[in-house]
Design a protein around this motif. Structure first.
Motif, PDB file in Angstrom:
ATOM      1  N   ARG A   1      -1.459  -5.314   8.745  1.00 27.97           N
ATOM      2  CA  ARG A   1      -0.188  -5.624   9.420  1.00 27.97           C
ATOM      3  C   ARG A   1      -0.356  -5.398  10.913  1.00 27.97           C
ATOM      4  N   SER A   2       0.063  -6.380  11.713  1.00 27.32           N
ATOM      5  CA  SER A   2      -0.224  -6.304  13.145  1.00 27.32           C
ATOM      6  C   SER A   2       1.023  -6.514  13.988  1.00 27.32           C
ATOM      7  N   PRO A   3       0.953  -6.089  15.255  1.00 30.40           N
ATOM      8  CA  PRO A   3       2.072  -6.352  16.163  1.00 30.40           C
ATOM      9  C   PRO A   3       2.320  -7.850  16.318  1.00 30.40           C
ATOM     10  N   ASN A   4       1.269  -8.637  16.474  1.00 26.34           N
ATOM     11  CA  ASN A   4       1.458 -10.066  16.723  1.00 26.34           C
ATOM     12  C   ASN A   4       2.105 -10.786  15.550  1.00 26.34           C
ATOM     13  N   MET A   5       1.675 -10.453  14.337  1.00 27.99           N
ATOM     14  CA  MET A   5       2.151 -11.208  13.176  1.00 27.99           C
ATOM     15  C   MET A   5       3.359 -10.569  12.513  1.00 27.99           C
ATOM     16  N   ASN A   6       3.404  -9.239  12.471  1.00 27.90           N
ATOM     17  CA  ASN A   6       4.433  -8.561  11.693  1.00 27.90           C
ATOM     18  C   ASN A   6       5.367  -7.699  12.531  1.00 27.90           C
ATOM     19  N   GLY A   7       5.053  -7.545  13.822  1.00 28.44           N
ATOM     20  CA  GLY A   7       5.894  -6.713  14.674  1.00 28.44           C
ATOM     21  C   GLY A   7       5.734  -5.228  14.421  1.00 28.44           C
TER      22      GLY A   7
END
Lengths: 296, 326
Positions: free
Chosen positions: B186-192
């Motif tokens: 889970r990432s900032p770019n995709m999932n916040g």
């Protein structure tokens, strides 16, 4: 399915750099090669003068050549460097969007994996602006790759092999590990030609640092995902340079694509060549990037 | 006067920030369209409308962060968020994605567009590109620049700049970091999200408390010592003969003392990180920074910092604003 040699992420001395690209030109069964400095503008003067010669040799060997921008352009000197790339007569691979300020409207370019292309809107905008090829960010799941490849008028490429580029910073971690600041780094990143491993306190393989860049600790090997990439309409795989055995890795991927070997055979043969102790291929499967589908 | 831009993860925090003197508050919808997509946080459409009405009645602005990168095949969710922010009366939207910026410029031309820090626009060429191509009016600068570089940027651009002055500190160029998804998926770019709580666990091992993320040990502390949250880039790791905080100490940003220099560098707005924080935290930080901003405006010295105990690990850094940080 084409093979692209991505830009070298590491800092090698000029002789090693020249030898590497001479061997890629003469021996590696690849279609495209991206030259140039991706990570740190301070490294460039050490080998910059050899780039035209390497490009010439690669082209003579029938390979298409592009030149990358830096991944993070901040200094005036770096902005000038980026502007000058446009005049080199090579296709520019944009890995920092500020290059678009220097590329004339209508001039073709390619988009590297460090530009955030996550959706059709962005992809279409870039293609309209002149993007002739797009290498997608490594963290995308296969569902996104499928949607983007279907929506793209330009060929779409994905990461195939090598430590994954995970982050870029203003701070140099190599210098920090040597208790130095970036401005006084004394080029210590040259000591680690495939990055410097960073493990957890429990000795788990974790990440690797390479100057201002942070990479995966394990080596991405997307060979098991090839059938999915093919179904998605992916046009190319990107192989990322490493200091040892790279030509052999290129050969193995060519054999895989041409159906002479399977992913299992590739993974077994390439294992001693992989930087890091393990493989990963988690991103396209939607798992953690570090996950490895071949794990037993 | 420099504008103070304050975080709100809930309507209550927004009220607290406005009452404490925020010139503007930024917030997001309760979904994956914003980069602080945590459970129990963020605004419904109705909450946003009511909150904007309250803020406007108090003379404060509301900026809506729609700053993740839209998922392929699901862009309509992000498009709807921009439309709903405009309907609710937002003073601006904060965007990072090229496709979304192009959409907003075409379909919502009158809605002011700010460029999120997640776009990591770190030089004048890039900022001018976003201004020209998408009509961006303000850019939130990535945390990789020194004050001298910020001043130089402001001399070459026509849009406003906003910089972070307090709170959590990304050490990587924002929006260009996949460390979290490499370890957790889970990432900032995709999932916040970054280093999400769903993947954190603590284990007592050999009398020590190990804080783990996705099964990887990020910290080890004596069992009764305070354990910092295992944010991936602020862990203690080993590399060859070295053991320590390879990327960054468990610290957070406090640029209070640099406010006069930032004003001189031509910065328009000062941003406080922390939409995940409580309303009492927000109120305290906003009050303190408003006093500091007022002091700078009046030519008085910045009041001595009172925020030390609110910083992560009770330690603070001026981050990249000082060149030696690099």
């Amino acid at each position: 399915m084409e093979l692209t040699v991505g830009p070298n992420q590491f800092f090698w001395d000029a002789a090693q750099w020249q030898d590497f690209y001479a061997r890629v030109a003469d021996e590696a069964p690849v279609d495209r090669v991206v030259l140039g400095e991706l990570i740190c503008s301070k490294r460039l003067p050490f080998y910059q003068t050899h780039i035209p010669e390497a490009a010439e040799r690669l082209v003579a060997a029938g390979k298409r050549v592009a030149i990358t921008t830096l991944a993070l352009v901040t200094l005036k000197r770096e902005r000038n460097l980026t502007a000058e790339l446009v005049d080199m007569g090579l296709e520019v691979e944009v890995n920092d969007l500020s290059a678009l300020a220097h590329l004339p409207q209508g001039a073709g370019f390619s988009v590297g994996p460090l530009v955030n292309v996550y959706n059709e809107g962005t992809l279409r905008w870039l293609v309209k602006r002149g993007a002739a090829r797009i290498c997608l960010p490594p963290e995308l799941p296969l569902a996104s790759i499928e949607t983007l490849a279907a929506a793209s008028a330009a060929p779409v490429e994905v990461w195939g092999w090598g430590r994954l580029p995970l982050a870029i910073s203003g701070r140099c971690y190599h210098a920090r590990l040597h208790d130095r600041a970036k401005d006084n780094c004394q080029f210590v990143c040259a000591e680690d030609p495939d990055g410097r491993a960073v493990d957890t306190l429990d000795g788990q393989e974790f990440l690797a640092v390479n100057g201002v860049q942070t990479l995966s600790g394990s080596c991405a090997n997307l060979s098991p995902q090839l059938p999915g990439f093919r179904r998605a309409g992916v046009a190319g795989l990107r192989l990322s340079p490493q200091s040892q055995g790279f030509v052999q890795v290129c050969g193995l991927f060519r054999d895989l694509i041409d159906g002479r070997i399977d992913a299992e055979a590739l993974s077994a043969t390439a294992r001693p060549l992989a930087p890091g102790a393990s493989y990963c291929d988690g991103f396209p499967t939607g798992k953690a990037g570090v996950a490895w589908s071949g794990a037993v | 006067m420099m504008e103070l831009i304050c975080p709100a993860g809930t309507p209550a925090a927004l009220h607290a920030a406005v009452k404490a003197g925020a010139h503007a508050v930024y917030c997001g919808f309760a979904d994956e369209t914003n980069a602080r997509n945590f459970p129990g946080l963020n605004f419904s459409r109705d909450e946003l409308s009511a909150s904007i009405a309250f803020a406007h009645a108090s003379g404060a602005k509301v900026l809506v962060a729609i700053n993740t990168f839209p998922r392929a095949g699901a862009e309509s969710l992000w498009h709807q968020a921009v439309a709903d922010a405009e309907t609710a009366g937002a003073d601006a939207v904060i965007l990072a994605d090229i496709g979304l910026l192009a959409h907003a410029a075409e379909h919502h031309p009158d809605l002011r567009r700010h460029l999120s820090v997640q776009a990591a626009a770190a030089n004048p060429d890039m900022i001018n590109f976003y201004a020209t191509a998408f009509g961006v009016r303000r850019v939130v600068l990535p945390r990789v620049l020194t004050i001298a570089e910020i001043a130089a940027i402001n001399r070459e651009i026509d849009v406003e700049t906003e910089v972070f002055v307090f709170g959590g500190l990304c050490v990587m160029a924002e929006g260009r970091c996949s460390l979290s998804s490499y370890i957790t998926g889970r990432s900032p770019n995709m999932n916040g999200v970054c280093s999400p709580p769903s993947h954190v666990d603590y284990a007592t091992e050999d009398g020590e408390l190990a804080a783990k993320l996705g099964g990887y040990t990020i910290h080890r502390n004596a069992k009764d010592a305070p354990a910092p949250y295992p944010t991936l880039c602020k862990g203690c790791f080993s590399s060859a003969d070295k053991t320590g905080y390879v990327f960054e100490d468990p610290t957070s940003l406090d640029a209070t003392e640099l406010l006069p220099a930032l004003a001189k560098a031509g910065v328009t707005a000062l941003k406080i990180e922390g939409r995940q924080r409580s309303r009492s935290y927000v109120a305290q930080v906003v009050r303190s920074f408003r006093a500091a901003v007022d002091a700078v405006e009046a030519g008085r010295p910045v009041p001595p910092g009172t925020l030390a105990r609110l910083t992560e690990g009770q330690s603070a850094t001026a981050g990249a604003y000082r060149k030696t940080w690099r």
